[in-house]
Design an enzyme around this catalytic site. Structure first.
Site, PDB file in Angstrom:
ATOM      1  N   GLY A 425       0.840  -1.197   0.000  1.00 48.04           N
ATOM      2  CA  GLY A 425       0.000   0.000   0.000  1.00 48.04           C
ATOM      3  C   GLY A 425       0.862   1.229   0.000  1.00 48.04           C
ATOM      4  CG  ASN A 429      11.089   4.173   0.882  1.00 50.86           C
ATOM      5  OD1 ASN A 429      11.523   3.062   1.103  1.00 50.86           O
ATOM      6  ND2 ASN A 429      10.144   4.410  -0.017  1.00 50.86           N
ATOM      7  CG  HIS A 461       1.027   2.312   8.764  1.00 52.30           C
ATOM      8  ND1 HIS A 461       0.607   1.285   9.563  1.00 52.30           N
ATOM      9  CD2 HIS A 461       2.174   1.870   8.172  1.00 52.30           C
ATOM     10  CE1 HIS A 461       1.459   0.283   9.480  1.00 52.30           C
ATOM     11  NE2 HIS A 461       2.420   0.603   8.634  1.00 52.30           N
ATOM     12  CD  GLU A 462       3.440   3.570   5.085  1.00 53.10           C
ATOM     13  OE1 GLU A 462       4.603   3.336   5.441  1.00 53.10           O
ATOM     14  OE2 GLU A 462       2.587   2.670   4.924  1.00 53.10           O
ATOM     15  CD  GLU A 484       5.165  -2.637   9.228  1.00 51.81           C
ATOM     16  OE1 GLU A 484       4.222  -1.838   9.358  1.00 51.81           O
ATOM     17  OE2 GLU A 484       6.090  -2.448   8.415  1.00 51.81           O
TER      18      GLU A 484
HETATM   19 ZN   LIG Z   1       4.103  -0.360   8.034  1.00 57.07          ZN
END
Ligand SMILES: [Zn+2]
Length: 1043
Positions: A425, A429, A461-462, A484
């Site tokens: 998804g 980075n 989330h990122e 995660e």
């Molecule tokens: Zn993740």
């Protein structure tokens, strides 16, 4: 990363779909992974433990280190020992950098000789520093089968700085099949351990340039070049550079390779090719996906997460393109032939898997954060207006996280980019987050509220990963959940801060906790902390356990610690490990120390949390309510199929007993707003609770365990209590909040599935739904009902079940109608859910309205009259009811749509046809890259398998195309597990079971799908059992209820 592929949000596992749901040794064959000198260091470390230097080492099987390797009587043959103090410091240094496992190399039984290579067990030791007065009770009784091969890289050298240049060539007159990239590299190392070889990871790269190895003092003297030769260990993906002389411990050296090449393919891994169409012409771009093990496919490097270094990057592009990387560009230089070289600022110390290199022709919009960080959003020029929402959300959430973690965002800029082809998804980075288009682009009026939430959730989330994962990185992939699980929990905090009206923390319970309960109720599940080694094993654990179970147990921990302790502890953890690596015990200690400082009741966080991370599955707490003022609690392991045979892959160090932070409320004094001081710590199998608020058992009186479902456990009761809870739902459900209404439904159905509760109780728990107007309980119920529907789809009972479903849906459907204009976020969710059920179970008004709206659109394709919140239902219904004309219209709309969310929705709807030949045509298109993007192939096949008519077609197709699918998706692809789980999810007969088993036995290599196949087999068995046990009960109940 970003699970980012299938969940409503983020990578990998039994995710829900985007729309609806989503020794071979090298030349150095005798190379020792642990040299004599290291053994010496380790032996010394053991003694250091004994004298209380402050490092405690425990090992697999609960043994304390007994290293009998002994001190070498002389310096090691390779020349370096360094002296005892230096050795100890070195080992502490490694441990502090998260390279804890080196301290395990000597963990063989007493009297065993010093190992000559890394042990094949994947169990890692817990290496922790005792801090303050936290008690360490480290026990690691987990055992696993050996990995395929041990692939860990020798750590004799520590990279300090990579200087890397990459030049993709993807321009005419070359054809895509001939696209390549060229590179050159210089790596500055510090030598930790004398050696005569430099081992790097390298995959699918060819080397045609000169190799040199120099001490910095000799760099201008060719006669001092230490390079001798190089070789490959293909299985371990190693490039081994041999030197003429020994590299000395403590010294720095530079390895330089003047030229290497790799193919630039559309394989979604490492540096790869993506493309899109603009004005009828194909535009090629180069982009990257390094996690977990594909940086090595881009340039030679030490590609393990704890081996951090700085990077000086140069990307060479044609002048009409731009380049982007983790850091800002500081200079550029024109080269011959219309080439430009962009040179980027040096990165901070970071992991290789977080690098990103992109060359494209995109445009961007930008904002600035409160701390003056430049935040840009890039996309195809045609889609740039769709990036406004994600940019707005991103800037706001970045500001929020800086305050919450109390640590400034560490880089000078943050970029986000939506690329047309992307396997997950999104990918976090550092400083350059890459998204698939559906996870970043949002177009009001075209995209739905669900699409909007997905964008917000993935962005959050990122951004959470910029701290969890990027700033502080798990030492090894076995602690992937630290990345995660945290990102999957903290994402809710970020979105809740931006959209408090979305009730994100209530959505958590159905989206994550109850969702992963299903997966984690299998004997083929795995512990959150899971030993992994081979890249296939690493890819396998990007699943719901690492993400959703990780997030759920973190939520539980936040509850029992309290918000303030949790926040301060996290901030301490992050700042103490910044730019380094961490083991999960580091987190437990940070939180435990904070808990002590705050005077909390639960202080030994590790002792509690180990029971949730080191063993798989979870408990059911049975609440026995026999008398006024008292209940008795009993815990037992929940398994969906209690007869399932344990393959023995994991052994629990705790005998499947958990330390459960139990809470409850009663009908006497319903109080659902529980706090950490309400927790009753249940450390044993049974526990007696006395409390005056507990009513006399009897009519109307109930006890409810786990208010707000903060705990990661199910609750079972005696039948009388269940009936009283159900009566409460029927008479006045608002006494119980939406989360616990959802919990009652989910627990009742799951306990019925495992045989711990009569199915008739589960059926009664949804009987009140006709009066339920809240999305959260409906979401829990639809999850269960979808399962029943998939089980009964080909059974004679389906007619009566449909009748029941129409009965429960009709009134709410009539109240809500299909007019979604100006609906709030959750109202839109509710209408989408109810209309979906109404059309699925043949409520005429729904089907008529859907067909009418779709026909209106076909009459005027320029103007789509369908509300985005209802599009999924309307498209699917009209295609199911229609023929080839409707299907081809939708296909054409798919081909021309500019909004990825719309494309994705159409892709799902195309699988709704009831024509077998159309579905067959669609299956063939799924693996034709000219028709369906590679990133979407797996979804299409799974969508078709969910159609009752498509189920067996998809299974046949999967078996026929196995070799192709394995080659293209089965090695290191996150989607492969989803494919296997998806197409087998409704198997419920012995012929299905035998077909699946025969198929597995006929294949020697199941790629990264091995675990998914085991799970599919177990699920099938469980489904068969479910059918046998429950179909008669359901038949009787439906008949008694008049359906
Ligand atoms: Zn993740």
């Amino acid at each position: 990363m970003p699970g980012e592929s299938y969940r409503l949000g983020d990578l990998n596992g039994s995710y829900k779909s985007d729309t609806s749901l989503t020794e071979k040794k090298g030349q150095n064959g005798d190379k020792m992974y642990i040299s004599t000198a290291k053994a010496f260091i380790l032996a010394f470390l053991a003694i250091a433990v004994a004298v209380g230097v402050g490092i405690i080492v425990h090992f697999a099987g609960g043994r304390t280190l007994e290293c009998n390797c002994g001190f070498p009587s002389t310096a090691s043959p390779s020349g370096g020992s360094g002296g005892s103090t230096a050795a100890l410091e070195q080992c502490k240094d490694w441990a502090s950098e998260g390279i804890a496992y080196i301290c395990n190399e000597c963990s063989q039984p007493s009297q065993a000789p010093c190992p000559t290579s890394a042990p094949v067990t994947t169990s890692r030791p817990v290496v922790t520093t005792t801090r303050d007065n936290v008690i360490t009770t480290s026990t690691q009784g987990m055992t696993t089968t050996a990995p395929k091969i041990d692939v860990r890289i020798p750590l004799d050298l520590n990279p300090l700085l990579y200087t890397v240049e990459l030049q993709p060539d993807m321009y005419a007159p070359l054809q895509p099949a001939n696209f390549t990239f060229a590179g050159k590299i210089k790596i500055l190392f510090n030598c930790r351990q004398s050696t005569n070889q430099i081992t790097l990871h390298s995959k699918k790269l060819t080397y045609d340039g000169n190799f040199t190895v120099f001490h910095p003092n000799d760099i201008n003297d060719d006669s001092k070049n230490m390079y001798s030769s190089h070789s490959f260990d293909m299985e371990r993906q190693f490039l081994i550079v041999h030197t003429k002389d020994t590299l000395a411990a403590g010294e720095n050296y530079t390895l330089e390779i003047s030229s290497f090449h790799g193919p630039l393919l559309p394989d979604l891994a490492g540096l790869y090719l993506s493309s899109y169409t603009r004005n009828g012409a194909t535009v090629h771009i180069a982009t990257t996906q390094m996690q977990p093990t594909d940086a090595r496919k881009t340039f030679p490097c030490m590609d393990e997460p704890a081996v951090k270094a700085e990077f000086d990057v140069t990307l060479v592009r044609k002048s009409h393109m731009i380049s982007i990387s983790n850091m800002p560009i500081i200079s550029n230089q024109t080269r011959d032939g219309d080439w430009v070289a962009d040179h980027f600022e040096t990165t901070p110390k970071m992991s290789t898997y977080l690098l990103a290199f992109i060359i494209c022709d995109f445009d961007y919009i930008e904002q600035t954060t409160e701390n003056n960080i430049q935040y840009r959003a890039f996309s195809r020029p045609e889609a740039l207006s769709q990036a406004n929402y994600s940019l707005e959300v991103g800037v706001d959430i970045l500001n929020y996280f800086e305050k919450y973690f109390n640590i400034s965002y560490p880089l000078p800029k943050q970029d986000m980019i939506a690329v047309p082809d992307f396997s997950a998804g999104a990918m976090e980075n550092w400083g350059l987050i890459v998204y698939r288009e559906t996870a970043m682009l949002y177009e009001k009026g075209v995209s739905s509220e669900g699409n909007k939430q997905r964008v917000a959730v993935v962005v959050s989330h990122e951004l959470a990963h910029q701290w969890f994962g990027n700033l502080v990185t798990p030492s090894w992939w076995d602690d992937l959940w630290l990345n995660e699980g945290f990102a999957s929990y903290v994402e809710y905090m970020g979105v809740d801060n931006h959209h408090p009206e979305w009730r994100m923390f209530e959505q958590f319970v159905v989206e994550d906790l109850q969702d992963v309960f299903d997966f984690d109720g299998l004997i083929s599940s795995h512990p959150v902390y899971v030993p992994v080694s081979h890249p296939d094993e690493i890819n396998e654990i990007f699943d719901r356990i690492s993400y959703a179970k990780g997030a759920s147990i973190i939520r539980m921990m936040r509850f029992f610690l309290g918000d303030d302790t949790f926040q301060r502890g996290l901030s301490n953890y992050l700042s103490s490990r910044a730019f380094g690596a961490a083991f999960h015990d580091d987190l437990w200690f940070a939180l435990g120390n904070q808990s002590i400082a705050d005077g909390n009741a639960i202080q030994n966080v590790k002792e509690v949390m180990d029971t949730w991370t080191l063993q798989m599955n979870y408990p059911t707490v049975h609440v026995k309510h026999m008398q006024k003022g008292q209940v008795t609690l009993t815990q037992s392991r929940y398994l969906q199929d209690p007869d399932a045979k344990d393959p023995g892959k994991y052994t629990s160090p705790f005998g499947y007993k958990w330390k459960i932070p139990f809470t409850f409320t009663t009908s006497n004094m319903p109080e659902f707003n529980v706090k950490s001081n309400d927790v009753i710590m249940m450390n044993e199998l049974t526990h007696s609770v006395s409390n005056p608020s507990i009513p006399q058992p009897g009519t109307g009186n109930w006890v409810l365990g786990n208010p707000m479902q903060y705990g990661y456990y199910r609750v079972n009761y005696d039948e009388g209590n269940w009936i009283n809870l159900i009566r409460q739902l029927e008479s006045n459900h608002s006494v119980i909040p939406p989360i616990n209404r959802a919990q009652i439904i989910n627990d009742a159905w799951s306990l019925a599935k495992s045989g711990d509760l009569d199915m008739s109780i589960a059926l009664q728990s949804i009987n009140y739904l006709g009066n339920e107007e809240d999305y959260i309980p409906w979401s829990a119920a639809t999850g269960q009902l979808a399962f029943v529907s998939s089980m009964l789809a080909r059974h004679p009972l389906f007619g009566a079940f449909s009748h029941f479903m129409r009965n429960k849906t009709q009134k709410i459907f009539d109240d809500l109608t299909m007019n979604n204009t100006d609906a709030s976020h959750l109202e839109s969710y509710m209408r989408s859910t109810i209309s979906g059920l109404a059309c699925e179970y043949d409520i005429d008004q729904c089907k008529t309205e859907s067909t009418r709206l779709f026909a209106e659109w076909m009459g005027n394709p320029e103007k789509n009259p369908i509300d985005p919140g209802l599009k999924s239902t309307v498209y699917c219904t009209a295609i199911a009811e229609g023929g080839i004309e409707e299907w081809e219209f939708a296909l054409n709309q798919y081909r021309t749509a500019n909004v990825a969310a719309e494309k994705s929705r159409l892709l799902s709807a195309l699988s709704c046809s009831k024509e077998t030949w159309i579905l067959s045509r669609y299956l063939n298109m799924a693996i034709d890259e000219n028709e369906i993007r590679r990133q979407d192939s797996v979804s299409v096949i799974v969508y078709i398998s969910r159609n009752t008519i498509g189920r067996s077609l998809a299974w046949d197709f999967f078996r026929e195309q196995w070799d192709f699918l394995l080659t293209d998706y089965g090695a290191g692809s996150f989607g492969f597990s989803n494919l296997i789980g998806g197409i087998t999810s409704s198997f419920n007969t012995m012929p299905h079971y035998n077909e699946l088993k025969d198929f597995m036995e006929s294949k020697t290599d199941l790629g990264s799908g091995a675990r998914a196949f085991d799970q599919a087999l177990e699920k099938t068995q469980s489904n068969i059992r479910w059918m046998n046990a429950n179909v008669p009960v359901i038949a009787t109940w439906l008949k008694d209820m008049g359906f």
